[in-house]
Design an enzyme around this catalytic site. Structure first.
Site, short mmCIF file in Angstrom:
data_model
loop_
_atom_site.label_atom_id
_atom_site.label_comp_id
_atom_site.label_asym_id
_atom_site.label_seq_id
_atom_site.Cartn_x
_atom_site.Cartn_y
_atom_site.Cartn_z
N HIS A 101 13.16 1.78 -5.11
CA HIS A 101 12.52 0.52 -5.67
C HIS A 101 13.25 0.19 -7.05
CE1 HIS A 101 9.10 2.23 -3.07
NE2 HIS A 101 8.81 1.13 -2.80
N ASP A 104 11.94 2.41 -9.55
CA ASP A 104 11.90 3.75 -9.45
C ASP A 104 13.45 4.36 -10.34
OD1 ASP A 104 10.34 3.77 -7.65
OD2 ASP A 104 11.74 3.82 -6.05
#
Length: 439
Positions: A101, A104
């Site tokens: 993501h 992340d």
């Protein structure tokens, strides 16, 4: 690279007699099965979020993991340290792909502009890491569910400004995915649902979500992204009810907005069981509808009613999963991403490897068993025999439209039709499958 995994060497295949817990017993990447290597069939990926972002906390307790990149400090320095650790892990594990993501890999910062700047810097870092290691990106996505701004959804939020914020994240994440050579882009609607119908306009929210999907597809074609757009179905959690409940629901949604030829599904095992389906069911449904894209490999706990994201360990379950995938021709742009995490008390660096090694060995052995089923495809022969009547004159005329309800009723009466019952032979077929699995 970080020193976090300094005492762990690259994981090797050592065969079924191996006693080394940091070795593969079944996953032999270059072993040929049905004309392709295991590596090509399985297309394994490890994820950024569970392995390098989750601190080991839960709703009842604080973090248990002592990860150097999760400590307090300069956020961008921690992001660089996290990238070092992640690519060290991916490389030593031997997976060809990874997934992330946007949040992340980079801190959100305190504004949208800061997010864009931080993310761009870390995409540069990931590009360099890919060049150094040979790792590839299976898919990227935007986290439009964790930040409190998304408490009432992203695409389905009652505030169009929140929609616009999410669209900005998706715009940047799609660009990064394309730049990094990502083979897919995933949309997971974690907050795209409702908690109560008392304050929800279902028609309005479906229209908003449908328009967001259309915008994603339009942008894909505008920038020339060659990968596949994927939706990941899930029935609930974190919301009470999500609009992408399961594969069949997603298909109806895509048909409504004219997207059924543009978007496929990323199926997660634990999401399938939360929806009351088997993992095999969701894959078979996707392949039958032309929606099969990729897999998030994990398992749930049958005694728990939530998404536990445990590593897959059932060869029995996954043999049937692999059978459906092989029967449909295998992956194209998709693969097996381990959307799985170690348990909260599994705090050692080695535990990350143990979980993935077990999952990879499970899927490799399942592939081997499923390949045997394909080579001796008793199931397909039984199915063909069971539906053989539909390839004969009457069946063909019904499906082609040559019969109306009236003419078919007349034919049945004139012919004095008297169908004869035939056994479904379920128990026999179950025994055959067990013969392949437990040989």
């Amino acid at each position: 690279m970080t020193e976090f995994f300094k005492n762990i060497n690259k994981i090797q295949f050592e065969g079924t007699d191996a006693i080394n817990p940091l070795a593969f017993r079944h996953y032999d990447a270059e072993r040929m099965i049905l004309g392709k290597s295991m590596k090509e069939h399985l297309r394994f990926a490890a994820c950024y979020w569970h392995n390098f972002c989750w601190p080991g906390s839960d709703v009842f307790g604080a973090a248990t993991f002592d990860r150097p990149w999760l400590q307090s400090g300069n956020a961008m320095e921690m992001a660089h340290m996290k990238a070092d650790a992640a690519f060290d892990f991916f490389s030593k594990l031997g997976v060809p792909y990874y997934c992330f993501h946007d949040t992340d890999i980079a801190p959100e910062g305190t504004s949208l502009k800061e997010y864009v700047n931080n993310f761009a810097q870390m995409v540069d870092v990931l590009e360099q890491k890919q060049d150094e290691t040979g790792l590839k990106l299976l898919w990227g996505t935007a986290n439009a569910f964790s930040n409190p701004r998304y408490m009432s959804g992203a695409g389905t939020n009652p505030d169009p400004k929140v929609f616009a914020y999410a669209a900005t994240q998706i715009f940047n994440a799609m660009g990064a995915t394309q730049r990094l050579g990502g083979e897919n882009y995933v949309l997971w609607g974690g907050r795209e649902g409702y908690e109560t119908l008392l304050n929800t306009d279902l028609r309005q929210e479906r229209e908003q979500l449908g328009r967001l999907m259309q915008m994603v597809v339009e942008h894909k074609h505008k920038i020339g992204f060659k990968g596949t757009i994927l939706i990941e179905p899930k029935p609930q959690e974190p919301t009470k009810h999500q609009y992408d409940y399961d594969t069949a629901t997603v298909y109806g949604f895509l048909k409504q907005f004219g997207l059924e030829n543009e978007i496929k599904v990323n199926i997660e095992a634990n999401h399938a069981t939360l929806a009351g389906h088997s993992f095999q069911h969701e894959i078979a449904t996707a392949t039958s509808l032309g929606l099969f894209g990729s897999i998030d490999a994990n398992r749930g706990d049958p005694q728990l009613g939530w998404d536990t994201d445990q590593f897959p360990n059932s060869v029995e379950e996954n043999t049937l999963v692999m059978y459906e995938i092989l029967k449909a021709g295998g992956f194209t742009t998709g693969g097996f991403n381990f959307d799985s995490h170690v348990r909260r008390p599994s705090i050692d660096a080695e535990d990350l490897f143990y979980g993935h090694i077990g999952g990879m060995d499970t899927m490799a052995l399942a592939l081997e068993r499923a390949a045997n089923m394909i080579e001796n495809d008793v199931l397909s022969k039984n199915i063909a025999q069971r539906y053989a009547g539909w390839n004969e004159d009457l069946g063909k005329k019904i499906l082609s439209g040559d019969h109306s309800l009236e003419t078919l009723a007349k034919f049945a009466l004139d012919s004095n039709i008297a169908p004869v019952k035939e056994s479904g032979r379920q128990e026999h077929l179950e025994n055959i499958v067990n013969g392949f699995i437990y040989k």
